[in-house]
Design a protein around this motif. Structure first.
Motif, PDB file in Angstrom:
ATOM      1  N   GLY A   1       0.819  -1.195   0.000  1.00 27.07           N
ATOM      2  CA  GLY A   1       0.000   0.000   0.000  1.00 27.07           C
ATOM      3  C   GLY A   1       0.853   1.244   0.000  1.00 27.07           C
ATOM      4  N   LEU A   2       0.182   2.355  -0.103  1.00 26.11           N
ATOM      5  CA  LEU A   2       0.883   3.632  -0.083  1.00 26.11           C
ATOM      6  C   LEU A   2       1.262   4.018   1.342  1.00 26.11           C
ATOM      7  N   GLN A   3       2.520   4.333   1.527  1.00 22.49           N
ATOM      8  CA  GLN A   3       3.015   4.725   2.843  1.00 22.49           C
ATOM      9  C   GLN A   3       3.254   6.226   2.832  1.00 22.49           C
ATOM     10  N   PHE A   4       2.542   6.948   3.710  1.00 22.71           N
ATOM     11  CA  PHE A   4       2.719   8.386   3.804  1.00 22.71           C
ATOM     12  C   PHE A   4       4.078   8.701   4.402  1.00 22.71           C
ATOM     13  N   LEU A   5       4.822   9.597   3.769  1.00 18.80           N
ATOM     14  CA  LEU A   5       6.141   9.975   4.255  1.00 18.80           C
ATOM     15  C   LEU A   5       6.112  11.338   4.944  1.00 18.80           C
ATOM     16  N   ILE A   6       5.669  12.358   4.226  1.00 22.84           N
ATOM     17  CA  ILE A   6       5.759  13.703   4.772  1.00 22.84           C
ATOM     18  C   ILE A   6       4.860  14.654   3.983  1.00 22.84           C
TER      19      ILE A   6
ATOM     20  N   ARG B   1       4.453  20.096   7.594  1.00 21.12           N
ATOM     21  CA  ARG B   1       3.141  20.074   8.230  1.00 21.12           C
ATOM     22  C   ARG B   1       2.903  18.775   8.993  1.00 21.12           C
ATOM     23  N   ALA B   2       3.295  17.681   8.422  1.00 19.38           N
ATOM     24  CA  ALA B   2       3.083  16.392   9.073  1.00 19.38           C
ATOM     25  C   ALA B   2       4.136  15.417   8.601  1.00 19.38           C
ATOM     26  N   LYS B   3       4.472  14.507   9.476  1.00 18.55           N
ATOM     27  CA  LYS B   3       5.498  13.538   9.156  1.00 18.55           C
ATOM     28  C   LYS B   3       4.959  12.136   9.427  1.00 18.55           C
ATOM     29  N   GLY B   4       5.183  11.256   8.485  1.00 20.07           N
ATOM     30  CA  GLY B   4       4.755   9.869   8.657  1.00 20.07           C
ATOM     31  C   GLY B   4       5.946   8.987   8.927  1.00 20.07           C
TER      32      GLY B   4
END
Lengths: 115, 111
Positions: free
Chosen positions: A42-47, A55-58
């Protein structure tokens, strides 16, 4: 065509090297997101960056970094590359900073192969 | 953290209606539900988004029950070109780092 552009389309490099992936968001979009998609994963959120600010970091590795420039394009830097970094890297953009509420527009991706 | 659960795969035939259900038991009050479609080696594409009840656009419908613990993407009269992976995404503007696409549902449409 989503309006999001990514370069290069393909990238082949060796372990230990460093690469830079580039993303230009849709005109007017202030947020840029980076995702990693490994084979059959799946798609993994990075940043996420919004108007130049993080704004956000995964689940982004310390070997990876990103930035968003004043013209709103973004770059994802991957260093000390390992075989497991081989994946499709997608950039997405949205008009504002409402990540879960706004529609994200995805680019065509950069396919990275680390040998 | 509103984790989502979807079937890994589904099969259908052209012309049939396909319903893909996503479970999100821990959905928060501010969370929206968004579905994306992804073809091989392409970036995901937005299909539909909703908060509660029913939403319909030109390509799909989204059904959300009152408790919002699940949602169902309905694709009317699928064609071969609907063969793709479908992702259910739950999140709000405050928790971008919690957005989880997961592995999605692989829909295969047969002639």
């Amino acid at each position: 065509d989503s309006g999001v552009t990514q370069t290069p389309k393909h990238l082949i490099t060796a372990t230990g090297q460093r690469v830079t992936l580039r993303c230009s968001p849709r005109s007017g979009d202030l947020s840029v997101y980076w995702y990693q998609q490994s084979l059959d994963q799946g798609l993994q959120f990075l940043i996420q960056y919004y108007n130049g600010e993080e704004r956000a970091k995964g689940n982004i590795l310390e070997r990876f970094s990103a930035q968003q420039f004043p013209d709103l394009h973004s770059e994802l830097n991957l260093s000390s590359l390992e075989l497991g970094d081989s994946a499709l890297y997608f950039c997405a953009s949205s008009p504002g900073l409402a990540g879960g509420e706004e529609t994200q527009y995805f680019g065509p991706g950069t396919r990275l192969l680390v040998l | 953290l509103a984790k989502t659960t979807q079937p890994i795969s589904m099969d259908s035939y052209e012309g049939q209606e396909v319903n893909i259900t996503c479970s999100h038991n821990n959905i928060a009050t501010n969370d929206y539900i968004t579905w994306y479609q992804q073809f091989p080696s392409q970036g995901p594409r937005f299909i539909i988004q909703g908060y509660k009840t029913k939403v319909t656009n030109e390509v799909a419908s989204l059904f959300i029950p009152a408790d919002r613990k699940s949602s169902t993407l309905s694709l009317p009269r699928v064609s071969l070109s609907d063969t793709a992976v479908y992702y259910c995404l739950v999140g709000d503007e405050y928790n971008t780092d919690k957005l989880i696409f997961g592995t999605g549902t692989r829909l295969q449409v047969f002639p």
